[in-house]
Design an enzyme around this catalytic site. Structure first.
Site, PDB file in Angstrom:
ATOM      1  N   LYS A 225       0.267 105.095  27.991  1.00  0.00           N
ATOM      2  CA  LYS A 225      -0.482 104.051  27.297  1.00  0.00           C
ATOM      3  C   LYS A 225      -0.877 104.452  25.873  1.00  0.00           C
ATOM      4  O   LYS A 225      -0.849 105.629  25.527  1.00  0.00           O
ATOM      5  CB  LYS A 225      -1.719 103.654  28.121  1.00  0.00           C
ATOM      6  CG  LYS A 225      -1.375 103.159  29.532  1.00  0.00           C
ATOM      7  CD  LYS A 225      -0.676 101.807  29.530  1.00  0.00           C
ATOM      8  CE  LYS A 225       0.126 101.507  30.777  1.00  0.00           C
ATOM      9  NZ  LYS A 225      -0.614 101.154  31.957  1.00  0.00           N
TER      10      LYS A 225
HETATM   11  C1  LIG Z   1      -0.699 100.786  33.366  1.00  0.00           C
HETATM   12  C2  LIG Z   1      -1.075  99.458  33.915  1.00  0.00           C
HETATM   13  C3  LIG Z   1      -1.968  99.315  34.986  1.00  0.00           C
HETATM   14  C4  LIG Z   1      -2.483 100.454  35.793  1.00  0.00           C
HETATM   15  O1  LIG Z   1      -2.986 101.505  35.105  1.00  0.00           O
HETATM   16  P1  LIG Z   1      -2.948 102.994  35.720  1.00  0.00           P
HETATM   17  O2  LIG Z   1      -3.823 103.728  34.764  1.00  0.00           O
HETATM   18  O3  LIG Z   1      -1.536 103.461  35.688  1.00  0.00           O
HETATM   19  O4  LIG Z   1      -3.511 102.941  37.089  1.00  0.00           O
HETATM   20  C5  LIG Z   1      -2.320  98.039  35.362  1.00  0.00           C
HETATM   21  N1  LIG Z   1      -1.823  96.954  34.762  1.00  0.00           N
HETATM   22  C6  LIG Z   1      -0.933  97.051  33.762  1.00  0.00           C
HETATM   23  C7  LIG Z   1      -0.414  95.802  33.143  1.00  0.00           C
HETATM   24  C8  LIG Z   1      -0.526  98.299  33.314  1.00  0.00           C
HETATM   25  O5  LIG Z   1       0.379  98.380  32.341  1.00  0.00           O
END
Ligand SMILES: *Cc1c(COP(=O)(O)O)cnc(C)c1O
Length: 441
Positions: A225
């Protein structure tokens, strides 16, 4: 090597289509495609991710040496929560172990539970859906608009029943979903809105940060991210009561963030560690300039890609005043590439030194959904008629289109120079020029 005349003919055609920039020449569209043994457009790697500076090392070592490794005896998580809330312009922020647990925390704060329906887009990461299923609620898919890749707000209303409790708009790729429409429907129909802003830190809708417009907003700080501590997450809210519920839920249901405390409600340990809190603070210092670079490069890239027949960058809604560009997304039409299927295009791109992916596959066809619907819990909560009609409605042409036509570039690829963007566009033009040969090779 293709004869010179064909290069001139090609450049003539390119000029007519307005293609010719520096890259059309420097990328050498007439050269043999790398997938057929030619020279790749690009040999160097794109900017690496994550970015690690001395201040990150110092922050982590400081926490390590302090011996205060969890939020019960340190202050790094609480400080980051304040910083993130300030950056968003949010009244409150609660850090969580990851984005999935941010969503779970938000749904628990709203008391979403068995029998409830929650509206979600199918074009998302599985965590959006799993968070709903873990509450033993029904994730009710509303198709996406293939132009924007976002939930099609004009189809939300027809999916609302007397069991609907909430809508989860996902700001996919980092671009805001149509929040005007989603918030208006939610207000009128008395539904909660949980923004899945996991891909959209600092994205804005009409000048306000996404994640602050719904009842709750969820963020992810997972390794891929735009803001990361390997794992991590946060929930933002303007509501004092929901804030208290979130804070309690992620701390085993304790009455506050501290320990001990009475166990006021059910909960889980979803606490962010002090290491992550410290790292997020140093990473956060870079987020604004990085976001600016991504936006500028993406705008430049879009300008070029829009001129290539068969390549359609995701459209943004008029209310989008900032796109976080977690992903650069476009649709690929094989008809403009001599019938070369997307898989062949992706392979040719990789050979040119441009890693690209096809993105999500249809989630509702993955085994997890049927397994949940057929579980002991779901069979005891939902009538077989309700489950049967749910199964019958799992058809989403907009999503099917995106799952077969989308091409993604990852956010780190937007952190470099304009020349990088020229090479991306140049590679696509080169593949298009030779698509017939690639398709029949
Ligand atoms: C990355 C993501 C999540 C979940 O996040 P994690 O930190 O990996 O648990 C949820 N929704 C979307 C759209 C994402 O891209």
């Amino acid at each position: 090597m293709t004869p010179r005349c064909s290069r001139r003919a090609m450049l003539g055609a390119a000029t007519a289509l307005g293609w010719v920039g520096r890259s059309a020449r420097s990328a050498g569209s007439d050269a043999k495609p790398a997938v057929l043994g030619g020279e790749p457009v690009r040999r160097s790697a794109f900017p690496r991710w994550p970015i690690i500076g001395d201040e990150d090392v110092r922050a982590l070592v400081d926490v390590l040496k302090s011996g205060c490794w969890y939020r019960g005896n340190g202050d790094r998580v609480a400080r980051f929560e304040q910083q993130w809330a300030d950056r968003l312009g949010s009244r409150h922020c609660v850090a969580t172990a990851n984005g999935t647990s941010a969503l779970i925390t938000a749904l628990n704060a709203l008391e979403i539970g068995p029998g409830d329906e929650v509206i979600v887009p199918p074009y998302t990461f599985v965590a959006t859906i799993n968070a709903v299923i873990l509450q033993h609620a029904l994730p009710v898919f509303v198709d996406v608009d293939p132009e924007t890749f976002q939930i099609d707000a004009s189809k939300i209303e027809e999916a609302i029943t007397d069991r609907t409790r909430a809508i989860i708009p996902v700001h996919i790729g980092g671009a805001p979903a149509d929040l005007d429409a989603v918030l208006e429907i939610a207000r009128r129909r008395g539904l909660a809105v949980v923004e899945d802003a996991c891909q959209a830190p600092l994205a804005e809708w009409r000048g306000k940060k996404v994640g602050t417009l719904g009842d709750l907003g969820c963020f992810s700080f997972q390794a891929s991210k735009n803001l990361t501590s390997g794992e991590g997450g946060a929930v933002s809210t303007q509501d004092d009561r929901l804030y208290a519920e979130c804070l309690s839920f992620q701390n085993n249901g304790r009455s506050g963030p501290g320990m001990p405390g009475i166990f006021a409600r059910n909960g889980a340990n979803l606490r962010l560690t002090e290491f992550q809190g410290a790292l997020l603070a140093t990473q956060l210092a870079r987020l604004e300039p990085q976001s600016k670079t991504r936006e500028e490069n993406a705008a430049y890239l879009s300008e070029q890609l829009r001129r290539i027949p068969g390549i359609t960058p995701a459209r943004m809604y008029e209310g989008c005043t900032r796109n976080a560009y977690h992903l650069y997304m476009f649709r690929y039409d094989p008809d403009a590439f001599a019938g070369l299927p997307r898989s062949g295009f992706l392979k040719a791109m990789a050979a040119e030194g441009i890693p690209a992916s096809g993105g999500y596959a249809p989630l509702y066809r993955e085994p997890f959904l049927e397994r949940a619907l057929d579980s002991r819990a779901y069979r005891s909560i939902y009538s077989s008629a309700r489950l049967a009609s749910y199964r019958e409605r799992l058809e989403f042409p907009g999503n099917e289109r995106l799952c077969s036509e989308a091409v993604w570039l990852t956010q780190n690829m937007l952190l470099g120079s304009r020349a990088d963007m020229d090479e991306i566009a140049g590679a696509i033009r080169k593949i298009q020029e030779h698509a017939g040969a690639i398709a029949t090779a």
